[in-house]
Motif scaffolding. Sequence first.
Motif, PDB file in Angstrom:
ATOM      1  N   HIS A  97       0.869  -1.177   0.000  1.00 19.31           N
ATOM      2  CA  HIS A  97       0.000   0.000   0.000  1.00 19.31           C
ATOM      3  C   HIS A  97       0.905   1.225   0.000  1.00 19.31           C
ATOM      4  CE1 HIS A  97       0.908  -0.614   4.240  1.00 19.31           C
ATOM      5  NE2 HIS A  97       0.285   0.482   4.638  1.00 19.31           N
ATOM      6  N   ASP A 131       0.200  -3.974   6.087  1.00 20.50           N
ATOM      7  CA  ASP A 131      -0.361  -3.658   7.401  1.00 20.50           C
ATOM      8  C   ASP A 131      -1.770  -4.242   7.581  1.00 20.50           C
ATOM      9  OD1 ASP A 131       1.975  -2.258   7.593  1.00 20.50           O
ATOM     10  OD2 ASP A 131       1.059  -0.274   7.643  1.00 20.50           O
ATOM     11  N   ASP A 161       5.274   4.995   5.228  1.00 21.98           N
ATOM     12  CA  ASP A 161       6.371   4.122   5.644  1.00 21.98           C
ATOM     13  C   ASP A 161       6.544   2.929   4.697  1.00 21.98           C
ATOM     14  OD1 ASP A 161       3.838   3.511   6.638  1.00 21.98           O
ATOM     15  OD2 ASP A 161       4.632   2.163   8.167  1.00 21.98           O
ATOM     16  N   HIS A 162       5.890   2.985   3.534  1.00 15.63           N
ATOM     17  CA  HIS A 162       5.945   1.829   2.626  1.00 15.63           C
ATOM     18  C   HIS A 162       6.412   2.170   1.214  1.00 15.63           C
ATOM     19  CE1 HIS A 162       3.971  -1.114   5.341  1.00 15.63           C
ATOM     20  NE2 HIS A 162       3.577   0.020   5.915  1.00 15.63           N
ATOM     21  N   HIS A 209       5.352  -4.974   9.967  1.00 16.89           N
ATOM     22  CA  HIS A 209       5.840  -4.382  11.224  1.00 16.89           C
ATOM     23  C   HIS A 209       5.820  -5.367  12.393  1.00 16.89           C
ATOM     24  CE1 HIS A 209       5.651  -0.402   9.366  1.00 16.89           C
ATOM     25  NE2 HIS A 209       4.393  -0.614   9.033  1.00 16.89           N
TER      26      HIS A 209
HETATM   27 ZN    ZN Z   1       3.086   0.559   7.894  1.00  9.24          ZN
END
Ligand code: ZN
Length: 270
Positions: free
Chosen positions: A101, A197, A105-106, A258
């Motif tokens: 996605h 996530d 942070d990706h 994560h």
């Molecule tokens: Zn994330």
Amino acid sequence: MEKKEPVYKINVLHVANVINSDQSNHVLKYHQGEKCNSPTYSYLITGENIPPMLVDTGIMERFPQIMRRLGMDGVILKTYEEALGELGYKLEDIKVILHTHLHIDHAGNDDLFPNAKIIMPRKELMFAVAGIMDEQYPAEYITYLVEQSHVPGRMRLIDCDINIAPGIRLEINEAHTWGSMNICVNTRKGLAIMCGDVIYDETLQCHENDVFLDVAEQCKNPIQGFGDRPTGNNWNNWAAKMGVVDVMSKADVVLPSHDPRVVQLYGYEI
Ligand SMILES: [Zn+2]
Ligand SMILES: [Zn+2]
């Protein structure tokens, strides 16, 4: 004769940590107000007859204020050049980027990989640009993302589940964001699903899941995700629950982005 699917190798790249994040971001309503730290993983898929493929490109270091506005911090542990170098690859070797996605942070380092095609669900790009999750898709980050990927032929936007190679399947999963994508790969340990996530914490969401404990105890395989503990950070609670069930019902190896459980169980190579 039965057709055997090829087996691929997946390396875990522990490139960053997200620190001081509220626990209830990870698991809905869980320990609200308590902070937690978690790793951020990228994954490298390699095998015969495929180019090296990278799953996600980590936290954008250039805009630390974006993470802070979300009430957490990103700590970069190593560059992609270093992480891939340890495995004998260069940035230019990466020919395909797969995005679970587009949260900040990706997909923060796509520009480091000029030779890579970027594959993701079309509706994730639509969702990100629309800014529906506010600061999780902030304007300056989305502007960067669109600008640097706006190269003819670089993007491959998918509208349905597809196999991009024998034993590598991309499945659109609406759980965490509207266009989240599961990357399902045949490995020597069985079907591995890199689910971004869709699951933050497999232990809390699927194994120490006390809401349906009586049901779980009657199951042959007590490791079941019933989806009653969705991720806290999601665009749609119902979809988030179903996403957990979907991954847990299919995967032999669950690889969230994560969850330290990944390295505890498998080390850095699957
Ligand atoms: Zn994330
Ligand atoms: Zn996310």
